[in-house]
Design a protein around this motif. Sequence first.
Motif, PDB file in Angstrom:
ATOM      1  N   GLN A  11       0.830  -1.206   0.000  1.00 56.96           N
ATOM      2  CA  GLN A  11       0.000   0.000   0.000  1.00 56.96           C
ATOM      3  C   GLN A  11       0.866   1.259   0.000  1.00 56.96           C
ATOM      4  O   GLN A  11       1.910   1.294   0.645  1.00 56.96           O
ATOM      5  CB  GLN A  11      -0.897   0.033   1.242  1.00 56.96           C
ATOM      6  CG  GLN A  11      -1.868  -1.091   1.345  1.00 56.96           C
ATOM      7  CD  GLN A  11      -2.601  -1.078   2.677  1.00 56.96           C
ATOM      8  OE1 GLN A  11      -2.474  -0.157   3.477  1.00 56.96           O
ATOM      9  NE2 GLN A  11      -3.368  -2.125   2.911  1.00 56.96           N
ATOM     10  N   GLU A  12       0.403   2.268  -0.700  1.00 58.03           N
ATOM     11  CA  GLU A  12       1.067   3.571  -0.664  1.00 58.03           C
ATOM     12  C   GLU A  12       0.483   4.345   0.514  1.00 58.03           C
ATOM     13  O   GLU A  12      -0.428   5.155   0.369  1.00 58.03           O
ATOM     14  CB  GLU A  12       0.862   4.331  -1.973  1.00 58.03           C
ATOM     15  CG  GLU A  12       1.654   5.619  -2.022  1.00 58.03           C
ATOM     16  CD  GLU A  12       1.521   6.348  -3.350  1.00 58.03           C
ATOM     17  OE1 GLU A  12       2.218   7.369  -3.504  1.00 58.03           O
ATOM     18  OE2 GLU A  12       0.755   5.916  -4.222  1.00 58.03           O
ATOM     19  N   SER A  13       0.992   4.031   1.709  1.00 55.53           N
ATOM     20  CA  SER A  13       0.487   4.624   2.950  1.00 55.53           C
ATOM     21  C   SER A  13       1.552   4.455   4.029  1.00 55.53           C
ATOM     22  O   SER A  13       2.517   3.719   3.844  1.00 55.53           O
ATOM     23  CB  SER A  13      -0.796   3.909   3.394  1.00 55.53           C
ATOM     24  OG  SER A  13      -0.516   2.547   3.700  1.00 55.53           O
ATOM     25  N   THR A  14       1.346   5.118   5.154  1.00 50.59           N
ATOM     26  CA  THR A  14       2.254   4.929   6.286  1.00 50.59           C
ATOM     27  C   THR A  14       2.257   3.461   6.701  1.00 50.59           C
ATOM     28  O   THR A  14       3.308   2.893   6.993  1.00 50.59           O
ATOM     29  CB  THR A  14       1.841   5.825   7.468  1.00 50.59           C
ATOM     30  OG1 THR A  14       1.956   7.192   7.057  1.00 50.59           O
ATOM     31  CG2 THR A  14       2.728   5.594   8.679  1.00 50.59           C
ATOM     32  N   GLU A  15       1.090   2.826   6.691  1.00 48.71           N
ATOM     33  CA  GLU A  15       0.998   1.409   7.048  1.00 48.71           C
ATOM     34  C   GLU A  15       1.820   0.555   6.086  1.00 48.71           C
ATOM     35  O   GLU A  15       2.538  -0.356   6.501  1.00 48.71           O
ATOM     36  CB  GLU A  15      -0.465   0.957   7.043  1.00 48.71           C
ATOM     37  CG  GLU A  15      -0.644  -0.500   7.417  1.00 48.71           C
ATOM     38  CD  GLU A  15      -2.098  -0.938   7.410  1.00 48.71           C
ATOM     39  OE1 GLU A  15      -2.373  -2.017   7.964  1.00 48.71           O
ATOM     40  OE2 GLU A  15      -2.965  -0.218   6.843  1.00 48.71           O
ATOM     41  N   GLY A  16       1.739   0.852   4.794  1.00 48.36           N
ATOM     42  CA  GLY A  16       2.509   0.106   3.809  1.00 48.36           C
ATOM     43  C   GLY A  16       4.001   0.271   4.009  1.00 48.36           C
ATOM     44  O   GLY A  16       4.769  -0.700   3.947  1.00 48.36           O
ATOM     45  N   LEU A  17       4.440   1.495   4.254  1.00 48.56           N
ATOM     46  CA  LEU A  17       5.856   1.755   4.521  1.00 48.56           C
ATOM     47  C   LEU A  17       6.300   1.026   5.788  1.00 48.56           C
ATOM     48  O   LEU A  17       7.341   0.360   5.803  1.00 48.56           O
ATOM     49  CB  LEU A  17       6.102   3.263   4.652  1.00 48.56           C
ATOM     50  CG  LEU A  17       7.513   3.702   5.035  1.00 48.56           C
ATOM     51  CD1 LEU A  17       8.554   3.181   4.053  1.00 48.56           C
ATOM     52  CD2 LEU A  17       7.580   5.225   5.138  1.00 48.56           C
ATOM     53  N   TYR A  18       5.505   1.123   6.847  1.00 45.86           N
ATOM     54  CA  TYR A  18       5.818   0.464   8.126  1.00 45.86           C
ATOM     55  C   TYR A  18       6.020  -1.042   7.923  1.00 45.86           C
ATOM     56  O   TYR A  18       7.015  -1.617   8.366  1.00 45.86           O
ATOM     57  CB  TYR A  18       4.686   0.724   9.115  1.00 45.86           C
ATOM     58  CG  TYR A  18       4.802  -0.031  10.411  1.00 45.86           C
ATOM     59  CD1 TYR A  18       5.453   0.535  11.504  1.00 45.86           C
ATOM     60  CD2 TYR A  18       4.263  -1.296  10.557  1.00 45.86           C
ATOM     61  CE1 TYR A  18       5.562  -0.149  12.704  1.00 45.86           C
ATOM     62  CE2 TYR A  18       4.366  -1.984  11.753  1.00 45.86           C
ATOM     63  CZ  TYR A  18       5.016  -1.419  12.827  1.00 45.86           C
ATOM     64  OH  TYR A  18       5.123  -2.109  14.006  1.00 45.86           O
ATOM     65  N   TYR A  19       5.074  -1.698   7.251  1.00 50.64           N
ATOM     66  CA  TYR A  19       5.183  -3.153   7.078  1.00 50.64           C
ATOM     67  C   TYR A  19       6.286  -3.535   6.106  1.00 50.64           C
ATOM     68  O   TYR A  19       6.883  -4.610   6.233  1.00 50.64           O
ATOM     69  CB  TYR A  19       3.837  -3.765   6.692  1.00 50.64           C
ATOM     70  CG  TYR A  19       2.965  -3.957   7.911  1.00 50.64           C
ATOM     71  CD1 TYR A  19       3.287  -4.904   8.876  1.00 50.64           C
ATOM     72  CD2 TYR A  19       1.851  -3.162   8.122  1.00 50.64           C
ATOM     73  CE1 TYR A  19       2.519  -5.070  10.016  1.00 50.64           C
ATOM     74  CE2 TYR A  19       1.060  -3.322   9.265  1.00 50.64           C
ATOM     75  CZ  TYR A  19       1.401  -4.279  10.202  1.00 50.64           C
ATOM     76  OH  TYR A  19       0.646  -4.441  11.329  1.00 50.64           O
ATOM     77  N   SER A  20       6.610  -2.676   5.148  1.00 49.96           N
ATOM     78  CA  SER A  20       7.758  -2.936   4.278  1.00 49.96           C
ATOM     79  C   SER A  20       9.053  -2.906   5.089  1.00 49.96           C
ATOM     80  O   SER A  20       9.937  -3.746   4.908  1.00 49.96           O
ATOM     81  CB  SER A  20       7.825  -1.894   3.157  1.00 49.96           C
ATOM     82  OG  SER A  20       6.746  -2.054   2.280  1.00 49.96           O
ATOM     83  N   LEU A  21       9.146  -1.937   5.990  1.00 54.70           N
ATOM     84  CA  LEU A  21      10.321  -1.847   6.867  1.00 54.70           C
ATOM     85  C   LEU A  21      10.363  -3.025   7.836  1.00 54.70           C
ATOM     86  O   LEU A  21      11.420  -3.625   8.056  1.00 54.70           O
ATOM     87  CB  LEU A  21      10.297  -0.522   7.632  1.00 54.70           C
ATOM     88  CG  LEU A  21      10.508   0.720   6.762  1.00 54.70           C
ATOM     89  CD1 LEU A  21      10.118   1.982   7.515  1.00 54.70           C
ATOM     90  CD2 LEU A  21      11.939   0.796   6.285  1.00 54.70           C
ATOM     91  N   ALA A  22       9.218  -3.384   8.418  1.00 55.04           N
ATOM     92  CA  ALA A  22       9.165  -4.503   9.358  1.00 55.04           C
ATOM     93  C   ALA A  22       9.592  -5.803   8.676  1.00 55.04           C
ATOM     94  O   ALA A  22      10.310  -6.619   9.269  1.00 55.04           O
ATOM     95  CB  ALA A  22       7.761  -4.631   9.947  1.00 55.04           C
ATOM     96  N   TYR A  23       9.183  -5.991   7.423  1.00 54.48           N
ATOM     97  CA  TYR A  23       9.564  -7.197   6.683  1.00 54.48           C
ATOM     98  C   TYR A  23      11.078  -7.233   6.442  1.00 54.48           C
ATOM     99  O   TYR A  23      11.725  -8.262   6.645  1.00 54.48           O
ATOM    100  CB  TYR A  23       8.815  -7.262   5.350  1.00 54.48           C
ATOM    101  CG  TYR A  23       9.179  -8.468   4.519  1.00 54.48           C
ATOM    102  CD1 TYR A  23       8.620  -9.713   4.793  1.00 54.48           C
ATOM    103  CD2 TYR A  23      10.089  -8.366   3.472  1.00 54.48           C
ATOM    104  CE1 TYR A  23       8.956 -10.833   4.038  1.00 54.48           C
ATOM    105  CE2 TYR A  23      10.429  -9.474   2.716  1.00 54.48           C
ATOM    106  CZ  TYR A  23       9.868 -10.704   2.998  1.00 54.48           C
ATOM    107  OH  TYR A  23      10.216 -11.811   2.257  1.00 54.48           O
ATOM    108  N   ALA A  24      11.656  -6.106   6.033  1.00 50.58           N
ATOM    109  CA  ALA A  24      13.104  -6.051   5.799  1.00 50.58           C
ATOM    110  C   ALA A  24      13.871  -6.328   7.094  1.00 50.58           C
ATOM    111  O   ALA A  24      14.853  -7.075   7.101  1.00 50.58           O
ATOM    112  CB  ALA A  24      13.495  -4.690   5.220  1.00 50.58           C
ATOM    113  N   ILE A  25      13.409  -5.759   8.199  1.00 48.47           N
ATOM    114  CA  ILE A  25      14.079  -5.945   9.488  1.00 48.47           C
ATOM    115  C   ILE A  25      13.943  -7.394   9.962  1.00 48.47           C
ATOM    116  O   ILE A  25      14.891  -7.989  10.485  1.00 48.47           O
ATOM    117  CB  ILE A  25      13.550  -4.923  10.516  1.00 48.47           C
ATOM    118  CG1 ILE A  25      13.982  -3.509  10.082  1.00 48.47           C
ATOM    119  CG2 ILE A  25      14.041  -5.237  11.920  1.00 48.47           C
ATOM    120  CD1 ILE A  25      13.219  -2.382  10.765  1.00 48.47           C
ATOM    121  N   ALA A  26      12.777  -8.002   9.740  1.00 50.38           N
ATOM    122  CA  ALA A  26      12.603  -9.420  10.069  1.00 50.38           C
ATOM    123  C   ALA A  26      13.534 -10.276   9.211  1.00 50.38           C
ATOM    124  O   ALA A  26      14.073 -11.287   9.677  1.00 50.38           O
ATOM    125  CB  ALA A  26      11.150  -9.832   9.866  1.00 50.38           C
TER     126      ALA A  26
END
Length: 192
Positions: free
Chosen positions: A45-60
Amino acid sequence: MRTDWSGEPKLDYDDYDRAGISEDATREHPARNQKRPKKPAAMNQESTEGLYYSLAYAIAGIEYALNMGDPTYVQQSGMIESEQQQFIREHPLEDIRNHTYWENNPRYEYKFLDPHPQKNGDQYSWDYKLYVAHGSYYVSNGQVHDTTLSSTPKPDEKPSGEYYRGTITGKYTNGAWVLSGFFNGEKKSSSS
């Protein structure tokens, strides 16, 4: 709907595949059966939520690689190629895969400082604090090496590690987030 996205970015429980009983590394054996991150639907998603989960996935993906020696999920994340390669170069992933090197509880603990990223045009930036933990010991070629002053840390004593402050940037391109800045933080003397 969530309004504050600050703190440590984490995937939800259902955003992991589990294969058998997960075991942390010990002095006798490396980590086993660590949970594998799955891409959350929201990360596109093009949203704060989308950015957050993209970062969370990379960190995981970083955490999985540090425990299992497999950079697959880092490479499947939105992290730019040069930073993926930097991460792979700077960590003994092949030795971890071959069980000739491992750390107890290695992690990159990111904490976002603001409830939302800052937007500048089509680019977003999010300030973070990062604690890179190396655990209280590591095992190399069967030999255990303590990394804290005592082999029995006190309850509030953090294992050996470094603190950084930096900014991750994200740009939504072709239906996905392109991310950079994971490893460019400025080293700090403490958690400040």
